[in-house]
Motif scaffolding. Structure first.
Motif, PDB file in Angstrom:
ATOM      1  N   THR A  93       0.824  -1.211   0.000  1.00  0.00           N
ATOM      2  CA  THR A  93       0.000   0.000   0.000  1.00  0.00           C
ATOM      3  C   THR A  93       0.855   1.257   0.000  1.00  0.00           C
ATOM      4  N   LEU A  96       2.192   1.905  -3.485  1.00  0.00           N
ATOM      5  CA  LEU A  96       1.164   2.444  -4.382  1.00  0.00           C
ATOM      6  C   LEU A  96       0.922   3.923  -4.120  1.00  0.00           C
ATOM      7  N   THR A  97       0.952   4.292  -2.830  1.00  0.00           N
ATOM      8  CA  THR A  97       0.671   5.683  -2.457  1.00  0.00           C
ATOM      9  C   THR A  97       1.853   6.601  -2.741  1.00  0.00           C
ATOM     10  N   PHE A 100       3.802   5.496  -6.622  1.00  0.00           N
ATOM     11  CA  PHE A 100       2.988   5.513  -7.833  1.00  0.00           C
ATOM     12  C   PHE A 100       1.843   6.529  -7.774  1.00  0.00           C
ATOM     13  N   VAL A 102      -0.966   6.534  -6.182  1.00  0.00           N
ATOM     14  CA  VAL A 102      -2.336   6.009  -6.154  1.00  0.00           C
ATOM     15  C   VAL A 102      -3.024   6.502  -4.886  1.00  0.00           C
ATOM     16  N   THR A 106      -8.560   4.868  -3.703  1.00  0.00           N
ATOM     17  CA  THR A 106      -8.487   3.960  -4.849  1.00  0.00           C
ATOM     18  C   THR A 106      -7.899   2.618  -4.428  1.00  0.00           C
ATOM     19  N   SER A 107      -6.832   2.665  -3.620  1.00  0.00           N
ATOM     20  CA  SER A 107      -6.217   1.424  -3.132  1.00  0.00           C
ATOM     21  C   SER A 107      -7.206   0.622  -2.296  1.00  0.00           C
ATOM     22  N   ALA A 110      -9.712  -1.002  -4.606  1.00  0.00           N
ATOM     23  CA  ALA A 110      -9.086  -2.063  -5.402  1.00  0.00           C
ATOM     24  C   ALA A 110      -8.831  -3.313  -4.554  1.00  0.00           C
TER      25      ALA A 110
END
Length: 264
Positions: A93, A96-97, A100, A102, A106-107, A110
């Motif tokens: 996580t 992603l944050t 990337f 994200v 959204t994470s 998903a």
């Protein structure tokens, strides 16, 4: 003449622990440590998210390989895998944050979808989501995939509520603690399905533990107690080690057909 002992087929012995008070306590400690250990390795040791993620994923793969090599529940191997998958779930996580870009919302969405799909496939293939019947490699694969998604999801949801929505660590922890209490009440008072009760409680202990870890480790300027990630991680590691030793000396194999004890 002494009675001949019953021979239990190895494939019928459960490979994960019974659901007891000790199970929930060590689970909470493990997810809390996963949050603080990931921060310590990536930030305090200066390894960065990418390097930390590669190292911890490699170690986790080794631990999971050891776990799959067993034909029964071995406390230290199982809980080592849980602690490591907790760290890796947090790092997934965080990557992603931070790497990337994200959004946490959204994470969270998903990982929720991934978790639901995994449950559907598990149920379709095996006919049950019970953790009291994890005695094949395929069931165990589904089990560990679900555990990984719960940890990644819990990190995203916990950070989303405490940081993005601004509730803070204490309030976030109280929110998820209250949700778990409602689940337990529904299970015992209204006979909510045992398997459903277990997995709901399992999912929500992750953001509860993450909030607790952040509250203890983060500086007071960020709403924490300022104990630091290293001391918080070591404290929970010591508690985990003590409980695992206790479990090792009090373990009895659980064979197929054992009753559900989801929130004991």
């Amino acid at each position: 003449m002494a009675e001949r002992p019953l021979k239990i087929p190895a494939d019928d012995i459960n490979r994960v622990p019974r659901v007891t008070v000790e199970f929930w306590l060590i689970k909470l400690m493990a997810v809390t440590m996963g949050e603080t250990a990931a921060d310590y390795l990536a930030v305090n040791m200066g390894l960065g998210l990418t390097v930390t993620s590669i190292i911890m994923t490699a170690i986790l793969i080794g631990a999971i390989a050891m776990q799959f090599a067993q034909r029964r529940y071995v406390p230290w191997i199982y809980w080592l895998a849980v602690v490591l998958i907790s760290v890796v779930g947090t790092l997934v996580t965080d990557n992603l944050t931070d790497n990337f870009g994200v959004p946490l919302l959204t994470s969270a969405i998903a990982f929720s979808i991934a978790l639901i799909v995994t449950f559907i496939l598990w149920k379709a293939k095996e006919g049950t989501l019970s953790i009291h019947s994890i005695f094949t490699a395929r069931r165990e694969a589904f089990y560990w995939l679900v555990v990984l998604f719960t940890f990644a999801l819990g990190t995203a949801v916990g950070d989303l509520i405490s940081e993005v929505f601004g509730f803070g660590y204490i309030t976030t922890g109280l929110i998820f603690g209250a949700i778990i209490a409602v689940i337990a009440f529904a299970h015992y008072a209204f006979k909510l399905d045992g398997i459903l009760s277990f997995w709901l409680a399992y999912i929500f202990t992750r953001p509860l533990g993450a909030s607790l870890g952040d509250y203890l480790s983060q500086p007071s300027d960020y709403g924490g107690l300022g104990l630091g990630t290293i001391y918080t991680s070591l404290m929970f590691l010591a508690i985990i080690a003590f409980i695992v030793i206790y479990m090792s000396f009090n373990y009895e194999p659980e064979i197929e057909g054992s009753p559900e004890e989801p929130l004991r």
